[in-house]
Design an enzyme around this catalytic site. Sequence first.
Site, PDB file in Angstrom:
ATOM      1  N   LYS A  99       0.861  -1.173   0.000  1.00 24.05           N
ATOM      2  CA  LYS A  99       0.000   0.000   0.000  1.00 24.05           C
ATOM      3  C   LYS A  99       0.900   1.227   0.000  1.00 24.05           C
ATOM      4  CE  LYS A  99      -3.861  -2.355   1.953  1.00 24.05           C
ATOM      5  NZ  LYS A  99      -4.953  -2.390   2.885  1.00 24.05           N
TER       6      LYS A  99
ATOM      7  N   HIS B  25      -3.552   2.007   4.574  1.00 26.23           N
ATOM      8  CA  HIS B  25      -2.761   3.067   3.941  1.00 26.23           C
ATOM      9  C   HIS B  25      -2.220   4.071   4.955  1.00 26.23           C
ATOM     10  CE1 HIS B  25      -4.674   1.468   0.311  1.00 26.23           C
ATOM     11  NE2 HIS B  25      -3.613   1.953  -0.303  1.00 26.23           N
TER      12      HIS B  25
ATOM     13  N   SER C 172      -7.199   3.937  -2.401  1.00 22.81           N
ATOM     14  CA  SER C 172      -7.228   3.789  -0.946  1.00 22.81           C
ATOM     15  C   SER C 172      -8.584   4.218  -0.434  1.00 22.81           C
ATOM     16  CB  SER C 172      -6.146   4.675  -0.314  1.00 22.81           C
ATOM     17  OG  SER C 172      -6.341   4.810   1.079  1.00 22.81           O
TER      18      SER C 172
ATOM     19  N   GLY D  78      -8.967   4.699   2.859  1.00 20.51           N
ATOM     20  CA  GLY D  78      -8.600   5.616   3.933  1.00 20.51           C
ATOM     21  C   GLY D  78      -8.229   6.997   3.415  1.00 20.51           C
TER      22      GLY D  78
END
Length: 156
Positions: A56, A81, A122, A124
């Site tokens: 990530k 992440h 991602s 997040g």
Amino acid sequence: DALHFSTAFMSGLTTNAEDQRKAAELRAAGQSGIGGEASGLAALPDAQIDEGATQKYVLIAVKQGDSTRHLVRGAAAAGFHQEAADSTCRQLQSMQVSYEVLGGGRIKHDPAGRSISIYGHSYGFPWNGGSKHSVTKEVLDTVYPGYTVSWSDEGY
């Protein structure tokens, strides 16, 4: 904890409420920098990614006066992440430098094949206004001369 990680991993979850909270804190903290020049900023590498791993990653924009410097951070051990971003964001906070985590995805780094693939997204740190994988590619092209660096919005 290990049980939560194992359960999340086995169920295919890639983010959770706690990850979302931590990611939001890192994003908000970046706006509180005073924007001053920090002597330690030049020592931060443009890219830190793990070799021989799919990982990530996040792209961080650091404000330096009227210009912006981009930092790429990836970690094979990162379950979320925000874990790939955390160390660098904390360093920038301690320097009182303004930054923004622009978004993230995945990087596959193959040193033997001299190739890096950038892809995905991602939860997040979702991209605002579309991915910036092309910017990540520009950074990695500079840091890894002689590599073939490609990107795609496809995959996860």
